[in-house]
Design a protein around this motif. Structure first.
Motif, PDB file in Angstrom:
ATOM      1  N   TYR A 222       0.777  -1.091   0.140  1.00  0.00           N
ATOM      2  CA  TYR A 222       0.159   0.074  -0.209  1.00  0.00           C
ATOM      3  C   TYR A 222       0.927   1.052   0.156  1.00  0.00           C
ATOM      4  N   PRO A 223       1.447   1.697  -1.077  1.00  0.00           N
ATOM      5  CA  PRO A 223       2.133   2.776  -1.371  1.00  0.00           C
ATOM      6  C   PRO A 223       1.695   4.148  -0.749  1.00  0.00           C
ATOM      7  N   PRO A 224       0.460   4.530  -0.607  1.00  0.00           N
ATOM      8  CA  PRO A 224       0.244   5.499   0.019  1.00  0.00           C
ATOM      9  C   PRO A 224       0.382   5.723   1.531  1.00  0.00           C
ATOM     10  N   TYR A 225       0.478   4.692   2.265  1.00  0.00           N
ATOM     11  CA  TYR A 225       1.031   4.852   3.722  1.00  0.00           C
ATOM     12  C   TYR A 225       2.189   5.406   3.843  1.00  0.00           C
ATOM     13  N   PHE A 226       2.452   6.329   4.770  1.00  0.00           N
ATOM     14  CA  PHE A 226       3.704   7.083   5.092  1.00  0.00           C
ATOM     15  C   PHE A 226       4.129   7.023   6.553  1.00  0.00           C
ATOM     16  N   ARG A 227       5.146   7.174   7.026  1.00  0.00           N
ATOM     17  CA  ARG A 227       5.689   6.960   8.393  1.00  0.00           C
ATOM     18  C   ARG A 227       5.627   8.142   9.218  1.00  0.00           C
ATOM     19  N   LEU A 228       4.893   8.098  10.456  1.00  0.00           N
ATOM     20  CA  LEU A 228       5.019   9.251  11.184  1.00  0.00           C
ATOM     21  C   LEU A 228       4.715   8.760  12.647  1.00  0.00           C
ATOM     22  N   SER A 229       4.792   9.627  13.597  1.00  0.00           N
ATOM     23  CA  SER A 229       4.787   9.052  14.739  1.00  0.00           C
ATOM     24  C   SER A 229       3.619  10.068  15.618  1.00  0.00           C
ATOM     25  N   ILE A 230       3.008   9.562  16.653  1.00  0.00           N
ATOM     26  CA  ILE A 230       2.143  10.302  17.700  1.00  0.00           C
ATOM     27  C   ILE A 230       3.093  10.836  18.756  1.00  0.00           C
ATOM     28  N   PRO A 231       3.003  12.466  18.613  1.00  0.00           N
ATOM     29  CA  PRO A 231       4.131  12.852  19.716  1.00  0.00           C
ATOM     30  C   PRO A 231       3.711  12.281  21.145  1.00  0.00           C
ATOM     31  N   GLY A 232       4.882  12.092  21.836  1.00  0.00           N
ATOM     32  CA  GLY A 232       4.501  11.864  23.294  1.00  0.00           C
ATOM     33  C   GLY A 232       3.902  13.046  23.983  1.00  0.00           C
ATOM     34  N   GLY A 233       2.801  12.900  24.778  1.00  0.00           N
ATOM     35  CA  GLY A 233       2.150  13.843  25.395  1.00  0.00           C
ATOM     36  C   GLY A 233       0.942  14.103  24.858  1.00  0.00           C
ATOM     37  N   THR A 234       0.724  13.776  23.808  1.00  0.00           N
ATOM     38  CA  THR A 234      -0.489  13.723  22.980  1.00  0.00           C
ATOM     39  C   THR A 234      -1.716  13.323  23.844  1.00  0.00           C
ATOM     40  N   TYR A 235      -1.725  12.251  24.336  1.00  0.00           N
ATOM     41  CA  TYR A 235      -2.591  11.618  25.263  1.00  0.00           C
ATOM     42  C   TYR A 235      -1.602  11.288  26.646  1.00  0.00           C
ATOM     43  N   GLU A 236      -2.371  11.832  27.796  1.00  0.00           N
ATOM     44  CA  GLU A 236      -1.420  12.005  29.119  1.00  0.00           C
ATOM     45  C   GLU A 236      -0.611  10.781  29.738  1.00  0.00           C
ATOM     46  N   ASP A 237      -1.273   9.609  29.404  1.00  0.00           N
ATOM     47  CA  ASP A 237      -0.500   8.333  29.670  1.00  0.00           C
ATOM     48  C   ASP A 237       0.695   8.006  28.981  1.00  0.00           C
ATOM     49  N   VAL A 238       0.622   8.403  27.420  1.00  0.00           N
ATOM     50  CA  VAL A 238       1.677   8.194  26.529  1.00  0.00           C
ATOM     51  C   VAL A 238       2.754   9.204  26.503  1.00  0.00           C
ATOM     52  N   THR A 239       3.724   8.888  27.386  1.00  0.00           N
ATOM     53  CA  THR A 239       4.981   9.935  27.336  1.00  0.00           C
ATOM     54  C   THR A 239       5.938  10.246  26.087  1.00  0.00           C
ATOM     55  N   ALA A 240       6.019   8.891  25.733  1.00  0.00           N
ATOM     56  CA  ALA A 240       6.995   8.684  24.474  1.00  0.00           C
ATOM     57  C   ALA A 240       6.549   8.785  23.253  1.00  0.00           C
ATOM     58  N   ASP A 241       6.906   9.087  22.143  1.00  0.00           N
ATOM     59  CA  ASP A 241       6.771   9.068  20.473  1.00  0.00           C
ATOM     60  C   ASP A 241       6.224   7.674  20.456  1.00  0.00           C
ATOM     61  N   THR A 242       5.076   7.578  19.726  1.00  0.00           N
ATOM     62  CA  THR A 242       4.700   6.452  19.121  1.00  0.00           C
ATOM     63  C   THR A 242       4.755   6.018  17.678  1.00  0.00           C
ATOM     64  N   PRO A 243       5.739   5.142  17.328  1.00  0.00           N
ATOM     65  CA  PRO A 243       5.797   5.078  15.840  1.00  0.00           C
ATOM     66  C   PRO A 243       4.510   4.494  15.285  1.00  0.00           C
ATOM     67  N   THR A 244       4.087   5.160  13.969  1.00  0.00           N
ATOM     68  CA  THR A 244       2.887   4.404  13.516  1.00  0.00           C
ATOM     69  C   THR A 244       3.026   4.699  12.096  1.00  0.00           C
ATOM     70  N   PHE A 245       1.903   4.840  11.341  1.00  0.00           N
ATOM     71  CA  PHE A 245       1.727   5.182   9.882  1.00  0.00           C
ATOM     72  C   PHE A 245       0.593   5.877   9.692  1.00  0.00           C
ATOM     73  N   GLY A 246       0.610   6.427   8.628  1.00  0.00           N
ATOM     74  CA  GLY A 246      -0.707   7.487   8.208  1.00  0.00           C
ATOM     75  C   GLY A 246      -0.787   7.587   6.727  1.00  0.00           C
ATOM     76  N   LEU A 247      -2.026   8.283   6.617  1.00  0.00           N
ATOM     77  CA  LEU A 247      -2.490   8.688   5.371  1.00  0.00           C
ATOM     78  C   LEU A 247      -2.462  10.081   5.323  1.00  0.00           C
ATOM     79  N   ALA A 248      -3.120  10.573   4.107  1.00  0.00           N
ATOM     80  CA  ALA A 248      -3.190  12.249   3.970  1.00  0.00           C
ATOM     81  C   ALA A 248      -4.708  12.250   4.019  1.00  0.00           C
ATOM     82  N   ASN A 249      -5.363  13.295   4.574  1.00  0.00           N
ATOM     83  CA  ASN A 249      -6.653  13.813   4.164  1.00  0.00           C
ATOM     84  C   ASN A 249      -6.316  14.943   2.982  1.00  0.00           C
TER      85      ASN A 249
END
Length: 324
Positions: A222-249
């Motif tokens: 699925y070539p449209p997926y690209f790498r990004l992270s959800i920054p630490g602190g976006t949600y209170e309990d998740v203090t480290a960056d979370t590597p995931t993938f995304g798409l674009a709107n």
């Protein structure tokens, strides 16, 4: 545009200006219900085009959402629409959810904002890695929604059919997760997600990281997926960056819209991002560095012409990769 009221408007317009064509006069931008963000984006873009591109009447069209938008474009009822970059790719290629449709009709235009895959679980629960989703009870998103389509892709890669899907909206998923009725919830959306913030206020939350090897295998299919992270602190309990993938709107546009028209509209939007940021803050984050994010389908020639003119970083690599 082929809708009846626009056809009538066109008929009146041609009496006064017979040299104009319907494709040049009207640009309908499919969005979603009027309460959603994509409608706000579409309305803002339509306004900028109307004020800056002579001879175009652009309108934001309320629709049932991104999946419906692609179908309306394929049927010739919209010239442009909001879509995720995965839908854009599959529609252009005639694959995946659009297998059997005519390829090449829908082209990439501009990326507006990223969405990130959230793999949501609770501390102390049975899901601690992507592989742990196999055999589990998984919230997938509601039928007809693009998030469910992305969840289907993810789970097929992980588990085939070895899991129990719950196809409900995000608000219901987080309630089910909190009550122990599912083991994890999947949602591809712009962060932070309000229902996840609510869940985090009630329970100890964790986000499951997507490791490099898994992402590389996923993107190969699925070539449209690209790498990004959800920054630490976006949600209170998740203090480290979370590597995931995304798409674009982003916006896609019909290949039938003339090149010069698309060039002028692209230029108008890009030169008025500051004004558009007053409509929605996502426009304030758009730049030459983000405009191609997530797209795996070729650019419309009019957009490509403008992006080359302003030296968008990586434009020639993008053209080579997409065959545009």
């Amino acid at each position: 545009m082929k809708l009846d009221f626009k056809t009538a408007m066109f008929a009146m317009a041609t009496l006064a200006t017979p040299t104009l064509t319907q494709a040049a006069d009207f640009l309908s931008i499919g969005s979603c219900p009027v309460t959603c963000t994509a409608y706000t984006w579409s309305a803002g873009i339509a306004d900028v085009i109307n004020k800056n591109v002579e001879g175009v009447q652009a309108t934001a069209e309320e629709t049932k959402g991104y999946v419906a938008n692609i179908a309306l474009m394929q049927g010739g009822e919209l010239e442009a629409s909001m879509a995720t970059s995965l839908s854009a790719y599959e529609a252009w290629a005639g694959t995946g959810n659009y297998e059997g449709t005519e390829p090449g009709k829908i082209m990439a235009w501009m990326s507006i904002a990223p969405v990130a895959m959230h793999i949501i679980a609770l501390e102390g629960g049975p899901v601690n890695s992507v592989a742990d989703l196999k055999g589990k009870r998984v919230g997938m998103g509601q039928p007809g929604g693009v998030s469910m389509l992305d969840a289907n892709v993810l789970m097929a890669k992980i588990a085939g059919e070895d899991f129990e899907p719950f196809r409900v909206r995000l608000g219901d998923m987080v309630d089910m997760l909190s009550d122990g009725n599912i083991d994890a919830a999947l949602w591809n959306g712009s962060f932070p997600l309000a229902p996840v913030i609510k869940l985090n206020a009630q329970r100890d939350l964790k986000l499951i990281p997507v490791e490099d090897d898994f992402f590389d295998a996923l993107r190969a299919d699925y070539p449209p997926y690209f790498r990004l992270s959800i920054p630490g602190g976006t949600y209170e309990d998740v203090t480290a960056d979370t590597p995931t993938f995304g798409l674009a709107n982003g916006l896609v546009i019909s290949a039938d819209v003339p090149e010069e028209r698309v060039y002028q509209m692209t230029k108008a939007v890009f030169e008025n991002l500051e004004a558009l940021a007053g409509v929605h803050p996502a426009f304030g984050k758009m730049s030459a560095d983000t405009i191609l994010n997530g797209f795996g389908s070729p650019l419309h020639p009019g957009a490509l012409r403008y992006y080359r003119e302003i030296n968008v970083p990586g434009i020639e690599e993008f053209v080579a990769r997409t065959g545009g």
